[in-house]
Design a protein around this motif. Structure first.
Motif, mmCIF file in Angstrom:
data_model
loop_
_atom_site.group_PDB
_atom_site.id
_atom_site.type_symbol
_atom_site.label_atom_id
_atom_site.label_comp_id
_atom_site.label_asym_id
_atom_site.label_seq_id
_atom_site.Cartn_x
_atom_site.Cartn_y
_atom_site.Cartn_z
ATOM 1 N N MET A 126 -43.754 6.875 -38.553
ATOM 2 C CA MET A 126 -43.722 8.281 -38.148
ATOM 3 C C MET A 126 -44.691 8.539 -37.002
ATOM 4 O O MET A 126 -44.359 9.242 -36.040
ATOM 5 C CB MET A 126 -44.030 9.177 -39.341
ATOM 6 N N ARG A 127 -45.875 7.964 -37.092
ATOM 7 C CA ARG A 127 -46.847 8.111 -35.998
ATOM 8 C C ARG A 127 -46.302 7.488 -34.713
ATOM 9 O O ARG A 127 -46.402 8.080 -33.625
ATOM 10 C CB ARG A 127 -48.169 7.449 -36.396
ATOM 11 N N THR A 128 -45.715 6.302 -34.831
ATOM 12 C CA THR A 128 -45.162 5.606 -33.665
ATOM 13 C C THR A 128 -44.052 6.418 -33.016
ATOM 14 O O THR A 128 -43.986 6.546 -31.785
ATOM 15 C CB THR A 128 -44.640 4.217 -34.080
ATOM 16 N N ILE A 129 -43.174 6.980 -33.821
ATOM 17 C CA ILE A 129 -42.046 7.749 -33.289
ATOM 18 C C ILE A 129 -42.526 9.034 -32.623
ATOM 19 O O ILE A 129 -42.025 9.427 -31.555
ATOM 20 C CB ILE A 129 -41.028 8.051 -34.405
ATOM 21 N N LYS A 130 -43.494 9.701 -33.214
ATOM 22 C CA LYS A 130 -44.035 10.904 -32.581
ATOM 23 C C LYS A 130 -44.650 10.577 -31.223
ATOM 24 O O LYS A 130 -44.497 11.334 -30.253
ATOM 25 C CB LYS A 130 -45.052 11.566 -33.507
ATOM 26 N N ILE B 7 -36.411 3.815 -41.472
ATOM 27 C CA ILE B 7 -35.445 4.490 -40.600
ATOM 28 C C ILE B 7 -35.386 5.978 -40.939
ATOM 29 O O ILE B 7 -35.372 6.841 -40.048
ATOM 30 C CB ILE B 7 -34.051 3.844 -40.721
ATOM 31 N N ARG B 8 -35.383 6.310 -42.227
ATOM 32 C CA ARG B 8 -35.384 7.721 -42.613
ATOM 33 C C ARG B 8 -36.644 8.429 -42.116
ATOM 34 O O ARG B 8 -36.598 9.572 -41.655
ATOM 35 C CB ARG B 8 -35.268 7.849 -44.138
ATOM 36 N N ALA B 9 -37.766 7.728 -42.184
ATOM 37 C CA ALA B 9 -39.016 8.305 -41.695
ATOM 38 C C ALA B 9 -38.958 8.532 -40.186
ATOM 39 O O ALA B 9 -39.457 9.544 -39.673
ATOM 40 C CB ALA B 9 -40.181 7.379 -42.037
ATOM 41 N N ALA B 10 -38.339 7.605 -39.452
ATOM 42 C CA ALA B 10 -38.201 7.757 -38.000
ATOM 43 C C ALA B 10 -37.333 8.952 -37.649
ATOM 44 O O ALA B 10 -37.638 9.721 -36.727
ATOM 45 C CB ALA B 10 -37.610 6.478 -37.400
ATOM 46 N N VAL B 11 -36.239 9.132 -38.398
ATOM 47 C CA VAL B 11 -35.355 10.277 -38.172
ATOM 48 C C VAL B 11 -36.105 11.589 -38.425
ATOM 49 O O VAL B 11 -35.987 12.552 -37.657
ATOM 50 C CB VAL B 11 -34.109 10.173 -39.073
ATOM 51 N N GLU B 12 -36.898 11.608 -39.481
ATOM 52 C CA GLU B 12 -37.699 12.795 -39.786
ATOM 53 C C GLU B 12 -38.702 13.084 -38.676
ATOM 54 O O GLU B 12 -38.876 14.227 -38.246
ATOM 55 C CB GLU B 12 -38.431 12.585 -41.114
ATOM 56 N N LEU C 20 -34.226 11.837 -29.532
ATOM 57 C CA LEU C 20 -34.557 10.418 -29.446
ATOM 58 C C LEU C 20 -33.499 9.613 -30.174
ATOM 59 O O LEU C 20 -33.144 9.912 -31.315
ATOM 60 C CB LEU C 20 -35.926 10.159 -30.073
ATOM 61 N N VAL C 21 -32.989 8.568 -29.522
ATOM 62 C CA VAL C 21 -31.957 7.707 -30.102
ATOM 63 C C VAL C 21 -32.637 6.575 -30.878
ATOM 64 O O VAL C 21 -33.469 5.853 -30.320
ATOM 65 C CB VAL C 21 -31.029 7.137 -29.013
ATOM 66 N N ILE D 125 -27.552 2.615 -41.141
ATOM 67 C CA ILE D 125 -26.749 3.700 -40.575
ATOM 68 C C ILE D 125 -26.723 4.884 -41.541
ATOM 69 O O ILE D 125 -26.859 6.044 -41.142
ATOM 70 C CB ILE D 125 -25.321 3.221 -40.252
ATOM 71 N N ALA D 126 -26.590 4.593 -42.829
ATOM 72 C CA ALA D 126 -26.606 5.672 -43.831
ATOM 73 C C ALA D 126 -27.948 6.390 -43.846
ATOM 74 O O ALA D 126 -28.014 7.594 -44.158
ATOM 75 C CB ALA D 126 -26.305 5.095 -45.214
ATOM 76 N N ALA D 127 -29.016 5.663 -43.469
ATOM 77 C CA ALA D 127 -30.353 6.265 -43.432
ATOM 78 C C ALA D 127 -30.559 7.153 -42.211
ATOM 79 O O ALA D 127 -31.572 7.852 -42.132
ATOM 80 C CB ALA D 127 -31.417 5.173 -43.468
ATOM 81 N N GLY D 128 -29.635 7.113 -41.257
ATOM 82 C CA GLY D 128 -29.719 8.018 -40.121
ATOM 83 C C GLY D 128 -29.822 7.372 -38.756
ATOM 84 O O GLY D 128 -29.930 8.084 -37.747
ATOM 85 N N ALA D 129 -29.803 6.046 -38.687
ATOM 86 C CA ALA D 129 -29.859 5.393 -37.375
ATOM 87 C C ALA D 129 -28.622 5.750 -36.559
ATOM 88 O O ALA D 129 -27.523 5.905 -37.097
ATOM 89 C CB ALA D 129 -29.965 3.882 -37.538
#
Length: 297
Positions: free
Chosen positions: A94-98, A137-142, A149-150, A174-178
């Motif tokens: 999550m920190r990395t994605i932000k 992946i779910r955390a990244a989507v959140e 962001l793709v 993919i189900a997790a949101g990727a």
């Protein structure tokens, strides 16, 4: 329009997207000048060029984000960044994605290897559990919020666990949101076909590493199979290494480069990095052009 929105527009086109790998700002600018509408960073290339080390997880999150942030700022086309495993658990992801969003990245790759990771075409890879990476992946989507962001989910399970497990992981990610799926290092045309058959409605990545495990197929052939993106992550790095080696060998042997024909002109290089524009800006703000502004009452 954000970089992520630009990338999503490109993904909406019917044709496959050919994306070169870059590892510094100069390479990114050259790729843009050559007409590529999107580029991607190569963790392999950044490790080699900045540390002189293999892609074995030596780069820290700070070093990687610093590099990809500078590259994103140097070009006007969307940048997809290889962010390895996200550098920890779901909280670290999550920190990395932000940070990725703040840097203006268009997309990111997140892989399911254990840390320290290895290049996808090296031996000895190990992967975390399906559930752990699906959670990341779910955390990244959140964490990306409404930034566009793709998120590209990559699985390296083919080598240690087999293609069937890699496909199962792809479905979970993919189900997790990727947004996009990247099954790394399939080892035959038949395996590429199996991946495409398993995901008929999912944008898929093919990764072509010269001398690597995946067959060398053309973009047209990959599009016919059902792939949406083809990365050429190491092509520029390998080409530059060969040219630089030849240049240094001639310089050492002859003491000059008079007979070395592979040099861009000094003037053309200055134009590439914007010297004429910066000279003009420098003149505009030079001391001799200073004009006092009267105080306003």
């Amino acid at each position: 329009m954000s970089a992520g929105q630009k990338l999503r527009q490109l993904l909406a086109r019917p044709e496959i997207i050919v994306i070169p790998g870059v590892y510094d700002c100069l390479g990114a600018k050259l790729a843009q000048k050559s007409g590529f509408e999107v580029v991607a960073t190569s963790g392999f290339g950044i490790a080699a060029s900045t540390l002189g080390l293999p892609d074995y997880g030596f780069l820290t999150a700070t070093e990687m984000l610093y590099s990809v942030g500078r590259i994103a700022q140097s070009i006007d086309v969307p940048l997809i960044a290889d962010l390895d495993t996200g550098y920890g658990n779901a909280l670290n992801v999550m920190r990395t994605i932000k940070d990725a969003v703040q840097l203006g990245l268009a997309g990111v790759l997140l892989e399911d290897q254990e840390w320290p990771k290895k290049c996808g075409h090296f031996e000895g890879k190990r992967v975390v559990s399906l559930a752990e990476h699906a959670g990341k992946i779910r955390a990244a989507v959140e964490a990306r919020g409404d930034s566009d962001l793709v998120i590209i989910a990559r699985t390296d399970a083919r080598a240690p666990l087999g293609l069937e497990e890699a496909i199962a992981r792809g479905r979970a990610y993919i189900a997790a949101g990727a947004d996009i799926l990247f099954v790394e290092a399939p080892q035959s045309v038949e395996e590429l076909k199996a991946i495409a058959t398993a995901f008929p409605n999912v944008p898929l990545v093919a990764n072509i590493v010269e001398g690597g495990k995946t067959p060398q197929m053309s973009p047209a052939e990959l599009q016919q199979l059902g792939f949406k993106i083809v990365f050429f992550p190491l092509t520029a790095l390998l080409a530059v290494t060969k040219i630089m080696t030849a240049c240094f060998e001639q310089l050492k042997a002859e003491g000059n480069t008079a007979n070395f024909s592979e040099l861009v002109s000094f003037q053309d290089f200055q134009a590439l990095v914007g010297v004429p524009q910066y000279l003009q800006i420098e003149k505009e703000f030079a001391a001799e052009n200073y004009q006092p502004i009267s105080d306003k009452i």
